[in-house]
Structure formats: structure tokens, C-alpha cells
Design a protein around this motif. Structure first.
Motif, short mmCIF file in Angstrom:
data_model
loop_
_atom_site.label_atom_id
_atom_site.label_comp_id
_atom_site.label_asym_id
_atom_site.label_seq_id
_atom_site.Cartn_x
_atom_site.Cartn_y
_atom_site.Cartn_z
N GLU A 172 1.01 -1.23 0.15
CA GLU A 172 0.14 0.12 0.03
C GLU A 172 0.88 1.17 0.05
O GLU A 172 2.15 1.12 0.71
N GLN A 183 0.76 5.82 -0.95
CA GLN A 183 0.05 6.84 -1.57
C GLN A 183 0.00 6.77 -2.88
O GLN A 183 1.11 6.68 -3.71
N TYR A 184 -0.98 7.15 -3.68
CA TYR A 184 -1.16 7.30 -4.98
C TYR A 184 -0.85 8.69 -5.67
O TYR A 184 -1.31 9.77 -5.16
N SER A 218 -4.86 6.22 -1.93
CA SER A 218 -3.76 5.28 -1.88
C SER A 218 -4.08 4.20 -3.06
O SER A 218 -5.35 3.98 -3.36
N LEU A 219 -3.01 3.40 -3.30
CA LEU A 219 -3.40 2.01 -3.95
C LEU A 219 -2.83 0.81 -3.13
O LEU A 219 -1.81 1.01 -2.25
N SER A 231 2.80 6.21 -9.47
CA SER A 231 1.50 6.17 -10.46
C SER A 231 1.82 4.59 -10.46
O SER A 231 2.65 3.85 -10.21
N PHE A 232 0.42 3.94 -10.95
CA PHE A 232 0.46 2.65 -11.14
C PHE A 232 1.29 2.00 -12.30
O PHE A 232 1.91 1.05 -12.23
N VAL A 281 -5.23 -4.82 -8.25
CA VAL A 281 -4.89 -3.52 -7.55
C VAL A 281 -6.24 -2.81 -6.95
O VAL A 281 -7.28 -3.26 -7.54
N GLU A 289 -4.71 5.76 -16.54
CA GLU A 289 -3.49 6.69 -16.05
C GLU A 289 -3.04 7.27 -17.67
O GLU A 289 -2.58 8.28 -17.69
N TYR A 306 7.15 8.53 -4.96
CA TYR A 306 5.56 8.65 -5.14
C TYR A 306 5.36 7.98 -6.41
O TYR A 306 5.94 8.29 -7.66
N HIS A 356 -8.17 0.72 -5.15
CA HIS A 356 -8.05 2.21 -4.64
C HIS A 356 -8.15 1.82 -3.04
O HIS A 356 -9.43 1.54 -2.63
N LEU A 401 -6.78 0.42 -14.84
CA LEU A 401 -6.17 1.38 -14.47
C LEU A 401 -5.07 1.84 -15.31
O LEU A 401 -4.66 2.97 -15.36
#
Ligand SMILES: [Zn+2]
Length: 408
Positions: free
Chosen positions: A197, A199-200, A249-250, A222-223, A240, A275, A220, A242, A271
Motif C-alpha cells: 500500500e 500513497q497514489y 492510496s493504492l 503512479s500505477f 490493484v 492513467e 511517489y 483504490h 487502471l
């Protein structure tokens, strides 16, 4: 500086927050007579792999030192989140008394305690002494070291491979992300699962959640970018989700690349597609962050100055690391915010780094009554407002500075 993922030269600064001391470097009364080290706090994006990262000045031994005082168990919301997770994965992956669960960055045992209650064998890896001790007091076996290839090999020899490995809000804290993830490859059973987990980055950029930027957070994600980082370390993302934590977060599920035990969920492809539409692999996506952060700063300062002008007193609640980024970026000192309450006794009696606001027990809200209470961990505002109203029964006005200035 070179990208900590792909090694390319980093040329694009997307956020400059000036300088700040490390966000968890709380000061004692004696420290007030000494100078503090302020480091530049800048966020960069790599134009090759689009990993967003803070410029590295401090070094992890300075950040995660024996006096590190972040304890996960002080938030009821977070404990509930952990308990629900344990219920969910136990069922989903059929964990039992014959399984092994390892959590990396296990903090004070906030999560592993729920596996222990189910008699599922588990242990944690946690490099900071005070929190590791707190976990041991709960009966959670804890290895007090930084995690990477070296430790993973030793643990694999000594205790065998894991059915499940967990890393919550730790991926961002790792300076050498490849060394860290290869450790997972070594320590995971051939058909084991690891969940992460973090932060997204998409809401961080779009809503300018800049207070989660501090020196402890190196990366930080991105997926798209994180999937690629897993891939080069022999790990494959198969699902995955949310999560609402930290403003968005992811939770990512991975298996070993050669395992094939799980089918890749549609959510993964959806996802990635989403993105692509957002443009996370284009520099423009990141370009408005500074402007958005400066607007939040202006609104927050205007609120504080207006309150002061009207003779109103402002106190803050929750001495979370993110508050130090906000307060130091805005240049706020004790004339504008009188004190900060926190439930954590390790923080009480100390002072915030940089601003030097005193940290006191929440009971201070009864003694030194404020007109406004600024909620620093705005992501937990429902929990905090409810708790303060029940406990103190005072009609404070509450305020949050992020994602936008909000009077409640
Ligand atoms: Zn890169």
C-alpha cells in the motif's frame, strides 16, 4: 541527481517547498537552545520512467533513528483498516496455522497483532528501535534492521519463505527500491503473494496534497511506474485496489513473475488505461503542482492572519509529519498557532521541528481553550472531530488546510 529507479539525470523540479528540517525530528526542551539542520525539500519527476521523487539530502540513518516516534496504533481508523485487511487476505489466500506472514515496516505491531490473534505465524521487520520495542510488548517477534537483499537472504535461511508479505506505507520510505523489492523476491514462496500500500501520486498531483512530501518519502508512484519497477525485480502485479487512506492510496497485489498462480485482474488493465488518459507519462501532468501548492499556502496564511487580527486563538491537533511540511512551507510560528495536541506520549513535551510549536496532551484543549482547531491529519478528520466533540464537548470550529481551506 540521478533517478532512483532508472538512473537517468533528473532535470524537472515540479515542487520546491524551500527548506525544512526532517519532518519527524521532534525537538526536546534542550534542543531549543541549539541550531537545527534544514535541508532543501524539492520534488522531481524523471522524464524517462516518470517516478516522482524527493531530492535526497538526508540519508535514512538520520531519518529513521532510534528516537523515531511514529506509532501506527494511535489512529483508530488505521487500526480498523489493518484489521479489515487481515480478515480479507486470510480468507482470500486461505492463510492458516501452517502459513507464514512477514510484514516489512511492521511499526508497533498494529497489523500483525491481528494475524497473531488468528494463530497465523508471523513476524515483522522494523528498523526503528522504539516502535520495534512497542511491537515486542504486544508479543510480535520483530527483526530490528533495514530490509533489502542482504537481510532477506539471512531470513530465508533462518526462517524459510513466506506465503504472504506485507508492506504498508513503506515503499515510499525506501531509498534503494530495487534492493528492497529483490528482497521480496528472495523471501517469497514460489506461489506466495505480496501486497503493497502506498500513497497514489495521481491525487497528490491533481489536488496538490503537498503536505505528504517530506524527506522520509523518497518516491511517489503512479500505477504504471510502480508496475514497471516490480517487473524489473521479477514481480508481477495481478490486482490493484483504490483505498481512501492518505487522500488516495493504492493496494497492489504481486506474485513472482514465474509463478502464474493468479490471473491478472481487469482492474490492472483498466487502471493502466486510465492513467494513460490522465497523461501520467507526460511532463504536463505534473506542471501545475507548484502553483496549486502556493494557492493552498496563501489561503491558509490568510485564514491564520485574519483569525489573529480578530483576536481568535488557533491550536492544532495531530503532530503528524505532514503538518511540519505545511507549517514550515508557510513559515508559521507560535504567534499564529499556539500549540499542537497529540495523543502520542512520546511526542508530548517535545517541539515541532522548524516551527518549534509545543506538542501537548489533548487535555490542553480544556485548559487553554482555542477558537479554532486546525486538524493536521486532515485524512482522519471525521475520526478526530468525533473524538474531540465526544471528549471535550466544546464548540470548537475545526479547520483543515488541505486539500482546500475548509472551516467545519
Ligand atoms: Zn527514472
Amino acid at each position: 541527481m540521478k533517478c532512483r529507479n532508472c538512473g537517468s539525470e533528473l532535470n524537472h523540479c515540479i515542487l520546491d517547498l524551500g527548506t525544512s528540517p526532517p519532518a519527524n525530528a521532534f525537538l526536546s526542551r534542550e534542543d531549543l537552545n541549539k541550531p537545527e539542520l534544514w535541508y532543501p525539500l524539492r520534488l522531481l519527476v524523471c522524464e524517462k520512467c516518470f517516478l516522482v521523487q524527493t531530492e535526497d539530502f538526508v540519508g535514512r540513518e538520520t531519518l529513521f533513528n532510534p528516537n523515531y516516534v511514529y506509532f501506527s496504533s494511535f489512529s483508530d481508523t488505521w487500526l480498523k483498516h489493518a484489521k479489515n485487511y487481515v480478515e480479507m487476505v486470510t480468507e482470500k489466500f486461505g492463510l492458516s496455522e501452517k502459513s507464514l506472514v512477514i510484514e516489512i515496516g511492521s511499526n508497533d505491531g498494529y497489523l500483525l497483532q491481528y494475524f497473531k490473534n488468528k494463530n497465523i505465524p508471523c513476524y515483522g521487520v522494523e528498523p526503528t528501535h522504539l516502535v520495534a520495542e512497542a511491537a515486542r510488548k504486544k508479543g510480535i517477534e520483530t527483526v530490528e534492521e533495514f530490509f533489502g537483499i542482504d537481510l532477506a537472504k539471512r531470513l530465508e535461511q533462518a526462517k524459510g519463505q513466506a506465503d504472504l508479505m506485507v508492506a504498508n506505507n513503506v515503499l515510499a520510505h525506501v531509498p534503494d527500491i530495487h534492493d528492497f523489492l529483490q528482497g521480496f523476491y528472495i523471501l517469497l514462496k514460489p506461489e506466495g503473494v505480496a501486497t503493497f500500500e502506498f500513497q497514489y501520486v495521481v491525487p497528490l498531483i491533481k489536488q496538490a496534497l503537498f503536505d505528504t512530501v517530506y524527506h522520509e518519502h523518497f518516491s511517489y508512484f503512479s500505477f504504471t511506474t510502480v508496475s514497471e519497477i516490480f517487473r524489473v525485480n521479477g514481480l508481477k502485479v495481478f490486482d490493484v485496489e483504490h483505498l481512501p487512506t492518505h487522500g488516495g492510496s493504492l493496494r497492489v497485489y504481486v506474485e513472482k513473475e514465474d509463478s502464474g498462480a493468479f490471473e491478472i485482474s481487469d482492474r490492472v488493465l483498466n487502471l493502466l488505461e486510465e492513467e494513460k488518459k490522465e497523461g501520467v507519462r507526460k511532463l504536463e501532468f505534473y506542471s501545475a503542482l507548484q502553483e496549486r501548492a502556493e494557492k493552498i499556502k496563501r489561503d491558509f496564511l490568510m485564514f491564520l492572519l485574519d483569525a489573529q487580527q480578530k483576536g481568535k486563538k488557533v491550536a492544532a491537533y495531530g503532530a503528524a509529519a505532514k503538518g511540519n511540511t505545511l507549517i514550515n512551507f508557510c513559515g508559521v510560528k507560535g504567534d499564529l498557532i499556539k500549540y499542537v495536541c497529540d495523543k502520542n506520549p512520546y511526542k508530548q513535551g517535545k517541539y515541532l521541528p522548524g516551527s518549534r510549536l509545543p506538542v501537548v496532551a489533548p487535555e490542553m484543549l480544556k485548559i487553554n481553550l482555542p477558537d479554532y482547531v486546525l486538524i493536521i491529519p486532515w485524512n482522519l478528520k471525521e475520526e478526530i472531530i468525533h473524538e474531540l466533540r465526544v471528549k471535550y464537548n466544546e464548540n470548537f470550529s475545526f479547520v483543515t488546510a488541505l486539500p482546500i481551506l475548509d472551516l467545519i
